[in-house]
Scaffold this motif. Structure first.
Motif, PDB file in Angstrom:
ATOM      1  N   SER A 160      41.764 -25.504  68.172  1.00  7.31           N
ATOM      2  CA  SER A 160      41.338 -24.122  67.963  1.00  7.31           C
ATOM      3  C   SER A 160      41.543 -23.693  66.522  1.00  7.31           C
ATOM      4  CB  SER A 160      42.102 -23.181  68.898  1.00  7.31           C
ATOM      5  OG  SER A 160      41.772 -23.430  70.245  1.00  7.31           O
ATOM      6  N   LEU A 161      42.621 -24.176  65.910  1.00  8.83           N
ATOM      7  CA  LEU A 161      42.899 -23.809  64.517  1.00  8.83           C
ATOM      8  C   LEU A 161      41.810 -24.340  63.591  1.00  8.83           C
ATOM      9  CD1 LEU A 161      44.768 -22.493  62.466  1.00  8.83           C
ATOM     10  CD2 LEU A 161      46.153 -24.586  62.464  1.00  8.83           C
ATOM     11  N   LEU A 162      41.367 -25.563  63.816  1.00  8.15           N
ATOM     12  CA  LEU A 162      40.289 -26.117  62.997  1.00  8.15           C
ATOM     13  C   LEU A 162      39.013 -25.301  63.178  1.00  8.15           C
ATOM     14  CD1 LEU A 162      39.195 -28.282  61.100  1.00  8.15           C
ATOM     15  CD2 LEU A 162      38.773 -29.737  63.100  1.00  8.15           C
ATOM     16  N   LEU A 163      38.741 -24.868  64.395  1.00 10.35           N
ATOM     17  CA  LEU A 163      37.538 -24.064  64.632  1.00 10.35           C
ATOM     18  C   LEU A 163      37.651 -22.679  64.002  1.00 10.35           C
ATOM     19  CD1 LEU A 163      36.783 -25.040  68.339  1.00 10.35           C
ATOM     20  CD2 LEU A 163      35.398 -25.591  66.328  1.00 10.35           C
ATOM     21  N   GLU A 164      38.823 -22.046  64.115  1.00 14.64           N
ATOM     22  CA  GLU A 164      38.985 -20.714  63.529  1.00 14.64           C
ATOM     23  C   GLU A 164      38.860 -20.771  62.011  1.00 14.64           C
ATOM     24  OE1 GLU A 164      42.108 -16.931  63.485  1.00 14.64           O
ATOM     25  OE2 GLU A 164      42.449 -18.615  64.855  1.00 14.64           O
ATOM     26  N   VAL A 165      39.512 -21.756  61.397  1.00 11.00           N
ATOM     27  CA  VAL A 165      39.427 -21.905  59.946  1.00 11.00           C
ATOM     28  C   VAL A 165      38.021 -22.338  59.544  1.00 11.00           C
ATOM     29  CG1 VAL A 165      40.323 -23.184  57.970  1.00 11.00           C
ATOM     30  CG2 VAL A 165      41.877 -22.435  59.772  1.00 11.00           C
ATOM     31  N   GLY A 166      37.419 -23.236  60.309  1.00 13.83           N
ATOM     32  CA  GLY A 166      36.075 -23.702  59.994  1.00 13.83           C
ATOM     33  C   GLY A 166      35.034 -22.604  60.053  1.00 13.83           C
ATOM     34  N   PHE A 167      35.217 -21.664  60.969  1.00  8.98           N
ATOM     35  CA  PHE A 167      34.280 -20.542  61.046  1.00  8.98           C
ATOM     36  C   PHE A 167      34.375 -19.683  59.797  1.00  8.98           C
ATOM     37  CE2 PHE A 167      33.190 -16.175  62.363  1.00  8.98           C
ATOM     38  CZ  PHE A 167      31.882 -16.387  62.804  1.00  8.98           C
ATOM     39  N   LEU A 168      35.576 -19.405  59.330  1.00 11.61           N
ATOM     40  CA  LEU A 168      35.726 -18.608  58.108  1.00 11.61           C
ATOM     41  C   LEU A 168      35.174 -19.331  56.891  1.00 11.61           C
ATOM     42  CD1 LEU A 168      39.172 -16.783  58.171  1.00 11.61           C
ATOM     43  CD2 LEU A 168      36.905 -15.792  58.010  1.00 11.61           C
ATOM     44  N   ALA A 169      35.266 -20.666  56.882  1.00 11.02           N
ATOM     45  CA  ALA A 169      34.757 -21.434  55.745  1.00 11.02           C
ATOM     46  C   ALA A 169      33.263 -21.233  55.543  1.00 11.02           C
ATOM     47  CB  ALA A 169      35.057 -22.912  55.933  1.00 11.02           C
ATOM     48  N   VAL A 170      32.559 -20.890  56.614  1.00 11.32           N
ATOM     49  CA  VAL A 170      31.117 -20.641  56.508  1.00 11.32           C
ATOM     50  C   VAL A 170      30.836 -19.508  55.535  1.00 11.32           C
ATOM     51  CG1 VAL A 170      29.058 -19.930  57.797  1.00 11.32           C
ATOM     52  CG2 VAL A 170      30.713 -21.496  58.850  1.00 11.32           C
ATOM     53  N   PHE A 171      31.739 -18.547  55.455  1.00 11.19           N
ATOM     54  CA  PHE A 171      31.496 -17.327  54.682  1.00 11.19           C
ATOM     55  C   PHE A 171      32.255 -17.298  53.354  1.00 11.19           C
ATOM     56  CE2 PHE A 171      31.235 -16.621  59.221  1.00 11.19           C
ATOM     57  CZ  PHE A 171      29.936 -16.145  59.351  1.00 11.19           C
ATOM     58  N   LEU A 172      32.807 -18.428  52.958  1.00 12.82           N
ATOM     59  CA  LEU A 172      33.592 -18.462  51.730  1.00 12.82           C
ATOM     60  C   LEU A 172      32.730 -18.631  50.482  1.00 12.82           C
ATOM     61  CD1 LEU A 172      36.523 -18.198  50.908  1.00 12.82           C
ATOM     62  CD2 LEU A 172      36.800 -20.665  51.206  1.00 12.82           C
ATOM     63  N   TRP A 226      45.636 -14.329  56.851  1.00  8.06           N
ATOM     64  CA  TRP A 226      45.954 -13.759  58.156  1.00  8.06           C
ATOM     65  C   TRP A 226      46.119 -14.866  59.199  1.00  8.06           C
ATOM     66  CZ3 TRP A 226      48.210 -10.631  61.030  1.00  8.06           C
ATOM     67  CH2 TRP A 226      47.771 -10.230  62.299  1.00  8.06           C
ATOM     68  N   ILE A 227      45.282 -15.900  59.127  1.00  5.17           N
ATOM     69  CA  ILE A 227      45.451 -17.041  60.027  1.00  5.17           C
ATOM     70  C   ILE A 227      46.769 -17.741  59.744  1.00  5.17           C
ATOM     71  CG2 ILE A 227      44.530 -19.271  60.745  1.00  5.17           C
ATOM     72  CD1 ILE A 227      41.749 -18.303  59.978  1.00  5.17           C
ATOM     73  N   VAL A 253      46.283 -26.850  53.996  1.00  5.88           N
ATOM     74  CA  VAL A 253      44.976 -26.445  53.470  1.00  5.88           C
ATOM     75  C   VAL A 253      44.875 -24.922  53.443  1.00  5.88           C
ATOM     76  CG1 VAL A 253      42.497 -26.479  53.943  1.00  5.88           C
ATOM     77  CG2 VAL A 253      43.834 -28.582  54.150  1.00  5.88           C
ATOM     78  N   LEU A 254      45.320 -24.262  54.503  1.00  7.72           N
ATOM     79  CA  LEU A 254      45.321 -22.802  54.528  1.00  7.72           C
ATOM     80  C   LEU A 254      46.172 -22.232  53.402  1.00  7.72           C
ATOM     81  CD1 LEU A 254      45.587 -21.967  58.338  1.00  7.72           C
ATOM     82  CD2 LEU A 254      43.833 -21.116  56.775  1.00  7.72           C
ATOM     83  N   ALA A 255      47.351 -22.815  53.204  1.00 10.53           N
ATOM     84  CA  ALA A 255      48.239 -22.333  52.152  1.00 10.53           C
ATOM     85  C   ALA A 255      47.616 -22.519  50.775  1.00 10.53           C
ATOM     86  CB  ALA A 255      49.590 -23.050  52.228  1.00 10.53           C
ATOM     87  N   ALA A 256      46.837 -23.582  50.603  1.00  8.77           N
ATOM     88  CA  ALA A 256      46.183 -23.823  49.309  1.00  8.77           C
ATOM     89  C   ALA A 256      45.223 -22.700  48.950  1.00  8.77           C
ATOM     90  CB  ALA A 256      45.449 -25.157  49.334  1.00  8.77           C
ATOM     91  N   SER A 257      44.632 -22.051  49.956  1.00  9.89           N
ATOM     92  CA  SER A 257      43.689 -20.963  49.680  1.00  9.89           C
ATOM     93  C   SER A 257      44.383 -19.738  49.105  1.00  9.89           C
ATOM     94  CB  SER A 257      42.932 -20.577  50.959  1.00  9.89           C
ATOM     95  OG  SER A 257      43.798 -19.921  51.882  1.00  9.89           O
ATOM     96  N   THR A 289      45.877 -17.728  69.260  1.00  3.03           N
ATOM     97  CA  THR A 289      47.323 -17.621  69.066  1.00  3.03           C
ATOM     98  C   THR A 289      47.914 -19.013  69.012  1.00  3.03           C
ATOM     99  OG1 THR A 289      49.326 -16.531  69.882  1.00  3.03           O
ATOM    100  CG2 THR A 289      47.893 -17.514  71.538  1.00  3.03           C
ATOM    101  N   TYR A 290      48.958 -19.170  68.235  1.00  3.49           N
ATOM    102  CA  TYR A 290      49.502 -20.499  67.968  1.00  3.49           C
ATOM    103  C   TYR A 290      51.006 -20.510  68.187  1.00  3.49           C
ATOM    104  CZ  TYR A 290      44.953 -20.761  65.744  1.00  3.49           C
ATOM    105  OH  TYR A 290      43.606 -20.698  65.512  1.00  3.49           O
ATOM    106  N   GLY A 291      51.577 -21.685  68.127  1.00  4.57           N
ATOM    107  CA  GLY A 291      53.014 -21.850  68.299  1.00  4.57           C
ATOM    108  C   GLY A 291      53.312 -23.266  68.746  1.00  4.57           C
TER     109      GLY A 291
END
Length: 474
Positions: free
Chosen positions: A127-139, A156-157, A261-265, A325-327
């Motif tokens: 799910s994390l890859l999909l959530e981040v991947g969706f945002l990457a479309v609009f970067l 936020w993610i 990768v998220l932190a790199a952004s 949600t994650y954990g």
């Protein structure tokens, strides 16, 4: 709108996009090489059986419209090709809209896989890859500077990943509050890595420091992601260091890598932006703003879960996996159990029969075989075998099918293993499973035996089983 873009994050975006494309490549490769035995037409949990009972609205997927193993392979290998193209920077050579469509394609393909993947894909990092991947479309690409709204949503993610994991630990197992969880975790984690034995044998005070540092990184540092620079960069850098420590200590698929990768952004790297960047087109600004509003609205349920005393881990609240949600490790096992699968060619199974053990690629088996590093590649069967050892209930839907395919010497299933003890044309007549307790050897035991594990028989997990209709011979 001058506020809409942040040219200072030009290089950060580049690093983020290329690294994310690399993770997409690993994910699609994992799917392409493992799907036939897991969810293929003759797999343990076949996709056609799943789509026959689950409607499209609950699990949107291309495979709801059509499924064949050949079509799945085409989608998975197409995903590999697109991810490789993105890693090589093809999106930067296209118009803005073309780059966005190119980023949309792997998201659609991987969403289709995850939504029919069933228990094999029920991991938070999917799910994390999909959530981040969706945002990457609009970067955006080289035609526009990174949008501030998308950069904020990426942080936020990252905040929810880390803060949610910190909360689940503090609310869960008491050993996190006592700072003692790492006395057990390196030994009992799902898939130890080549250095996990050494991490386990660190002095107890070092384990206390590790846990305390983890609490700081997950409960305090995430808040600083939203502070001005250079504080946000310092916070993101600390998270990267922590994740690299976790990379060294175990095999957690791409969970640690996508967090990096998220932190790199969020890093304020040397800009690298051209001296003159065109203003973002109006249609792009409107689209990004609309997506931001949607994702903020969808964040309500994940946030409500995160602050709840009954917080749950790794849950998607919408079928598109847009906000989740994650954990991880809300509870930590004190003892490690492993299911050992064996087969025999003897016609009558006895305790003194020639039982031969199947060797898995990643999960512990032979006590003398040292764990290997597989992450970010995901060995799905090995991970599910860890859950099966915790409780047979975790394996109800697929373990019987696994045994059946071992009795058939099924080629696709055997490819998931490190080694089968039987020749391809001589399948076993019986297969059984036994439960063992595993523990790390001490330094002295390691020197004397060369084994990193010591195992003790606990009980029978599955009695000797043969294919129905096969005559028993002596």
């Amino acid at each position: 709108m001058d506020w809409f873009t942040a040219p200072a994050y030009w290089t950060s975006r580049l690093v983020f996009q290329r690294a994310l494309a690399g993770l997409y490549l690993v994910a699609f490769l994992s799917a392409a090489l493992q799907f036939r035995a897991l969810i293929g037409e003759r797999g343990m949990l076949p996709v056609p059986r799943f789509t026959a009972r689950v409607p499209f609205r609950r699990a949107p997927s291309l495979f709801q419209l059509h499924y064949s193993d050949r079509f799945f392979a085409l989608c998975a290998w197409t995903g590999c090709a697109v991810a490789a193209a993105l890693a090589a920077g093809l999106d930067s050579r296209l118009p803005l809209w073309g780059g966005m469509l190119l980023w949309l394609l792997p998201w659609l393909l991987y969403l289709s896989i995850v939504n029919v993947g069933q228990t094999w894909y029920a991991f938070g990092w999917e799910s994390l890859l999909l959530e981040v991947g969706f945002l990457a479309v609009f970067l955006g690409n080289d035609e526009v500077a990174p949008p501030v709204l998308v950069l904020f949503l990426l942080r936020w993610i990252l905040f929810r990943v880390e803060f949610g994991a910190g909360l689940i630990k503090m609310r869960g197992d008491a050993c996190w509050r006592k700072l003692t969880c790492l006395d057990y975790h390196h030994e009992t984690q799902p898939m130890p890595g080549p250095l996990s034995w050494f991490f386990h044998h660190l002095p107890a005070p070092a384990h206390r420091v590790e846990v305390a540092a983890n609490h700081v990184t997950q409960l305090v540092v995430p808040v600083l992601l939203f502070a001005p620079q250079p504080v946000a960069t310092a916070a993101a850098s600390l998270m990267i260091v922590t994740q690299l420590w976790l990379v060294l200590s175990g095999n957690f698929s791409w969970l640690n890598w996508i967090t990096i990768v998220l932190a790199a952004s969020a890093l304020a790297l040397p800009s690298g932006a051209p001296s003159s960047v065109p203003a973002a087109p109006l249609w792009y600004e409107v689209l990004v703003a609309a997506v931001a509003v949607l994702l903020v609205a969808l964040s309500y349920r994940p946030v409500a879960n995160m602050v709840s005393r009954r917080q749950i881990m790794n849950r998607s609240f919408d079928p598109l996996h847009l906000v989740n949600t994650y954990g991880a490790f809300g509870s930590v096992s004190r003892v490690r159990y492993e299911v050992v699968i064996e087969g025999t060619a003897d016609g009558v199974p006895r305790e003194d029969s020639d039982w031969r053990e199947y060797e898995f690629r990643g999960k512990p088996g032979d006590p003398r075989r040292w764990p290997r590093q597989f992450a970010p590649y995901h060995l799905r069967l090995d991970w599910l075998m860890w859950f099966a050892a915790l409780s047979p209930a975790y394996a109800d839907t697929w373990f019987g099918a696994l045994v059946e395919r071992l009795l058939e010497n099924d080629r696709d299933t055997l490819r998931l293993l490190r080694r089968s003890p039987f020749p391809p044309d001589e399948p076993p007549r019986f297969v059984r499973a036994r439960l063992f307790r595993y523990r790390y050897t001490s330094w002295r035991e390691l020197r004397q035996t060369g084994a990193c594990w010591e195992r003790t028989y606990v009980r029978e997990y599955l009695p000797p089983t043969r294919l129905a209709g096969v005559a028993q011979r002596s």
